[in-house]
Design a protein around this motif. Structure first.
Motif, PDB file in Angstrom:
ATOM      1  N   ILE A  60       0.863  -1.182   0.000  1.00 42.60           N
ATOM      2  CA  ILE A  60       0.000   0.000   0.000  1.00 42.60           C
ATOM      3  C   ILE A  60       0.899   1.232   0.000  1.00 42.60           C
ATOM      4  N   LEU A  61       0.330   2.354  -0.404  1.00 45.44           N
ATOM      5  CA  LEU A  61       1.071   3.606  -0.278  1.00 45.44           C
ATOM      6  C   LEU A  61       1.038   4.045   1.174  1.00 45.44           C
ATOM      7  N   LEU A  62       2.128   4.597   1.654  1.00 42.77           N
ATOM      8  CA  LEU A  62       2.197   5.089   3.028  1.00 42.77           C
ATOM      9  C   LEU A  62       1.172   6.198   3.239  1.00 42.77           C
ATOM     10  N   ASP A  63       1.039   7.088   2.259  1.00 40.69           N
ATOM     11  CA  ASP A  63       0.086   8.197   2.334  1.00 40.69           C
ATOM     12  C   ASP A  63      -0.754   8.167   1.065  1.00 40.69           C
ATOM     13  N   ARG A  64      -1.951   7.635   1.168  1.00 37.80           N
ATOM     14  CA  ARG A  64      -2.807   7.496  -0.018  1.00 37.80           C
ATOM     15  C   ARG A  64      -3.150   8.837  -0.648  1.00 37.80           C
ATOM     16  N   GLN A  65      -3.066   9.910   0.126  1.00 30.24           N
ATOM     17  CA  GLN A  65      -3.342  11.239  -0.418  1.00 30.24           C
ATOM     18  C   GLN A  65      -2.098  11.837  -1.062  1.00 30.24           C
ATOM     19  N   MET A  66      -0.958  11.202  -0.877  1.00 29.42           N
ATOM     20  CA  MET A  66       0.315  11.605  -1.473  1.00 29.42           C
ATOM     21  C   MET A  66       0.661  13.058  -1.175  1.00 29.42           C
ATOM     22  N   LYS A  67       0.416  13.477   0.063  1.00 26.81           N
ATOM     23  CA  LYS A  67       0.738  14.845   0.483  1.00 26.81           C
ATOM     24  C   LYS A  67       2.221  15.100   0.305  1.00 26.81           C
ATOM     25  N   ASP A  68       2.540  16.279  -0.178  1.00 29.71           N
ATOM     26  CA  ASP A  68       3.927  16.693  -0.387  1.00 29.71           C
ATOM     27  C   ASP A  68       4.700  15.729  -1.283  1.00 29.71           C
ATOM     28  N   GLY A  69       3.994  15.024  -2.170  1.00 30.27           N
ATOM     29  CA  GLY A  69       4.664  14.128  -3.107  1.00 30.27           C
ATOM     30  C   GLY A  69       5.132  12.816  -2.512  1.00 30.27           C
ATOM     31  N   ASP A  70       4.662  12.465  -1.311  1.00 30.22           N
ATOM     32  CA  ASP A  70       5.089  11.225  -0.656  1.00 30.22           C
ATOM     33  C   ASP A  70       4.404  10.025  -1.319  1.00 30.22           C
ATOM     34  N   VAL A  71       5.184   9.244  -2.064  1.00 36.30           N
ATOM     35  CA  VAL A  71       4.663   8.036  -2.708  1.00 36.30           C
ATOM     36  C   VAL A  71       5.420   6.808  -2.190  1.00 36.30           C
ATOM     37  N   SER A  72       5.811   6.868  -0.912  1.00 35.87           N
ATOM     38  CA  SER A  72       6.510   5.754  -0.272  1.00 35.87           C
ATOM     39  C   SER A  72       5.604   4.530  -0.240  1.00 35.87           C
ATOM     40  N   LEU A  73       6.209   3.355  -0.402  1.00 34.65           N
ATOM     41  CA  LEU A  73       5.463   2.099  -0.461  1.00 34.65           C
ATOM     42  C   LEU A  73       5.679   1.300   0.811  1.00 34.65           C
ATOM     43  N   VAL A  74       4.603   0.761   1.363  1.00 34.18           N
ATOM     44  CA  VAL A  74       4.665  -0.102   2.541  1.00 34.18           C
ATOM     45  C   VAL A  74       4.540  -1.542   2.062  1.00 34.18           C
ATOM     46  N   LEU A  75       5.518  -2.346   2.411  1.00 36.94           N
ATOM     47  CA  LEU A  75       5.541  -3.766   2.058  1.00 36.94           C
ATOM     48  C   LEU A  75       5.307  -4.559   3.341  1.00 36.94           C
ATOM     49  N   ILE A  76       4.182  -5.277   3.384  1.00 35.26           N
ATOM     50  CA  ILE A  76       3.728  -5.962   4.595  1.00 35.26           C
ATOM     51  C   ILE A  76       4.203  -7.417   4.597  1.00 35.26           C
ATOM     52  N   ASN A  77       4.621  -7.891   5.776  1.00 35.39           N
ATOM     53  CA  ASN A  77       4.993  -9.289   5.989  1.00 35.39           C
ATOM     54  C   ASN A  77       6.053  -9.742   4.978  1.00 35.39           C
ATOM     55  N   VAL A  78       7.212  -9.088   5.018  1.00 35.43           N
ATOM     56  CA  VAL A  78       8.260  -9.387   4.042  1.00 35.43           C
ATOM     57  C   VAL A  78       8.799 -10.803   4.209  1.00 35.43           C
ATOM     58  N   THR A  79       9.269 -11.358   3.087  1.00 35.42           N
ATOM     59  CA  THR A  79       9.900 -12.677   3.070  1.00 35.42           C
ATOM     60  C   THR A  79      11.258 -12.529   2.399  1.00 35.42           C
TER      61      THR A  79
END
Length: 140
Positions: A60-79
């Motif tokens: 998922i995106l860290l900030d779905r509203q992408m405030k200030d250009g933040d398009v960081s990606l959250v990777l859940i339960n990494v392997t």
């Protein structure tokens, strides 16, 4: 940028797009996945058609509203299979209504995921076995 995680953790891959432009599309990819992507959003709609199966329902995106250009990606339960190079690209639109896709990634991140109990990859089954052998030698 290099990041290290342990299996089962949630990891944020940072990426920031230019503030002064309208974001039309966000793409997170791994070069080794070829035509499939990790995450793709076009016109605020998450695309799943060519998403690599291992990332479905785990990104998922860290900030779905992408405030200030933040398009960081959250990777859940990494392997450990998530180990690799991740690239972030954006397509932007300026006031002229012309969309442009940045051919070059705006963020490149190498993620290493270690198995549990092996921080930094230094400890492993051999280290545990050696400790048991030393203990047995002391007892006998």
């Amino acid at each position: 940028m290099n990041l290290t995680a342990t299996e089962g953790q949630t990891v944020t891959l940072p990426c920031r797009a230019p503030n002064n432009k309208l974001l039309v599309a966000i793409e997170w990819s791994r070069p080794d996945l070829k035509q499939q992507y990790v995450y793709l959003s076009v016109d605020d709609h998450t695309e799943r058609l060519n998403q690599h199966p291992s990332f479905k329902d785990r990104v998922i995106l860290l900030d779905r509203q992408m405030k200030d250009g933040d398009v960081s990606l959250v990777l859940i339960n990494v392997t450990t299979d998530d180990t690799g190079t991740y690239e972030c690209r954006v397509e932007t639109r300026t006031n002229s209504r012309r969309a442009t896709l940045d051919a070059a990634p705006i963020s490149i991140i190498y993620l290493r995921v270690d198995p549990p109990g092996q921080p930094g990859g230094s400890a492993g089954p051999t280290a545990g076995l050696s400790a048991i052998v030393c203990l047995l030698l002391l007892l006998f």
